[in-house]
Design an enzyme around this catalytic site. Structure first.
Site, PDB file in Angstrom:
ATOM      1  N   SER A  31       3.104   2.669  -4.968  1.00  7.63           N
ATOM      2  CA  SER A  31       3.096   2.124  -3.614  1.00  7.63           C
ATOM      3  C   SER A  31       4.040   2.933  -2.711  1.00  7.63           C
ATOM      4  O   SER A  31       3.863   4.144  -2.568  1.00  7.63           O
ATOM      5  CB  SER A  31       3.456   0.636  -3.655  1.00  7.63           C
ATOM      6  OG  SER A  31       3.234   0.024  -2.416  1.00  7.63           O
ATOM      7  N   ASP A  88      -7.848  -3.042  -3.328  1.00  6.69           N
ATOM      8  CA  ASP A  88      -6.453  -3.118  -2.884  1.00  6.69           C
ATOM      9  C   ASP A  88      -6.390  -3.728  -1.487  1.00  6.69           C
ATOM     10  O   ASP A  88      -6.972  -3.194  -0.544  1.00  6.69           O
ATOM     11  CB  ASP A  88      -5.840  -1.716  -2.888  1.00  6.69           C
ATOM     12  CG  ASP A  88      -4.321  -1.728  -2.753  1.00  6.69           C
ATOM     13  OD1 ASP A  88      -3.804  -2.549  -1.980  1.00  6.69           O
ATOM     14  OD2 ASP A  88      -3.663  -0.903  -3.404  1.00  6.69           O
ATOM     15  N   HIS A 103      -3.660  -4.611  -5.380  1.00  6.26           N
ATOM     16  CA  HIS A 103      -2.453  -3.790  -5.272  1.00  6.26           C
ATOM     17  C   HIS A 103      -1.469  -4.053  -6.403  1.00  6.26           C
ATOM     18  O   HIS A 103      -0.672  -3.175  -6.742  1.00  6.26           O
ATOM     19  CB  HIS A 103      -1.772  -4.067  -3.927  1.00  6.26           C
ATOM     20  CG  HIS A 103      -0.724  -3.065  -3.556  1.00  6.26           C
ATOM     21  ND1 HIS A 103      -1.016  -1.750  -3.251  1.00  6.26           N
ATOM     22  CD2 HIS A 103       0.627  -3.174  -3.444  1.00  6.26           C
ATOM     23  CE1 HIS A 103       0.094  -1.099  -2.965  1.00  6.26           C
ATOM     24  NE2 HIS A 103       1.113  -1.939  -3.085  1.00  6.26           N
TER      25      HIS A 103
END
Length: 332
Positions: free
Chosen positions: A191, A256, A285
């Site tokens: 991320s 996501d 995610h």
């Protein structure tokens, strides 16, 4: 299960990115976005308000460099393993004069590679230690990680500039204190952690790079459909990834809800040394690592592809996976 194996037969979900506020960056109000991107001359500091969510520190560090988890904030579920025997802590200082907490985790003896892991935006090292131990165990790698400025026991405030300074300081400590050469270091960013990972990989020649749910840039997350990198844009990984020279694995969930799947696809296409990606159907995610394909693909990447690909010349327009040149003279 053999002695020293992490509890459970599969990886547990990382706490790296808890559900974002109000549905994530794509649902931030127009007023918030105006404040975020339209207040020069400090766009990066304003971006930090939404990009970084440091939790209450979940650990402390003893004088003899041991990790102590704070009850109720972090846990060590591997009852058969003494954390003190495989986890070491260090403090280093960045070029921006912040103190950065680092950890070296050695799940198994005689591991060849070390992962330099950059975590998500809402956790610290204490919360990640158990997952990182399990990841290293399953991949037969040491894992070295660090907290961003303003996270855990690291001082300062989180910002884009500090992200780059933090990973550089951690990288230098990994080489000098632990004696790990560049050719045995695999960067792993998750991320927001993909941002410093791409930055370092664009400047250093390393064994490999893993980008887990990467973002193209801050503007492209906030404004889907943006195709230009503006001067006020933050985290412009899409502009740096063409300079990466080591084998690169991109991992992304197709569903996501925080960083759209298209970001992973674009990063994959722009990287001249990207290998076969891992697109996880139906994954969001925060749950990619719960799928069996996650560890399977990482194992094959580390065992067969890390250190194998090198760009022989700078890539000036890496927009397609068909325009890659690798060291053995073939194309992929």
């Amino acid at each position: 299960m053999s002695s020293g194996a992490p509890s459970g037969s599969s990886m547990s979900s990382t706490p790296g990115s808890p559900p974002p506020r109000a549905g994530g960056p794509n649902s931030v109000s127009f007023k918030d976005l105006c404040c975020l991107f339209c207040c020069p001359p400090f766009p990066s500091s304003i971006v930090s308000k939404l990009a970084f969510m440091p939790p209450e520190p979940s650990y402390t560090i003893t004088e003899d460099n041991k990790l102590v988890l704070i009850e109720g904030r972090a846990a060590w579920p591997h009852q058969e393993v003494d954390m003190a025997n495989c986890v070491e802590m260090r403090i280093t200082r960045t070029r921006r004069r912040n103190r950065v907490a680092c950890t070296m985790i050695r799940p198994l003896p005689n591991s060849h590679f070390t992962l330099l892991f950059s975590h998500g935006n809402a956790v610290d090292l204490g919360q990640m230690t158990s997952f990182l131990y399990g990841l290293g165990f399953h991949l037969n790698c040491n894992v070295f990680s660090y907290d961003y400025s303003g996270y855990g026991c690291s001082t300062g405030k989180p910002s884009e500039k500090n992200l780059y300074a933090d990973i550089t300081a951690a990288f230098e400590l990994l080489k000098s204190e632990f004696g790990v050469p560049k050719e045995k270091i695999i960067l792993y960013g998750q991320s927001i952690g993909t941002v410093p990972s791409v930055d370092l990989a664009s400047r250093e020649d390393l064994a490999a790079l893993v980008l887990h749910s990467p973002l193209m840039s801050g503007m492209r997350v906030a404004f889907p459909g943006t195709t230009t990198t503006w001067c006020c844009d933050a985290f412009p990984s899409i502009e740096k990834v063409p300079r990466v020279k080591c084998p690169t694995l991109v991992i992304h969930g197709t569903d996501d809800e925080v960083i759209d799947f298209s970001h992973g696809v674009s990063i994959y296409e722009r990287c001249p040394t990207s290998v076969e990606p891992l697109w996880v159907p139906g994954a969001g995610h925060n749950d990619v690592e719960l799928h069996a394909a996650y560890l399977e693909r990482l194992r094959s990447f580390i065992d067969m592809e890390a250190s194998a690909i090198r760009v022989t010349a700078p890539i000036t327009n890496a927009t397609s996976t068909n325009s890659r040149t690798i060291s053995n003279g073939t194309s992929s």
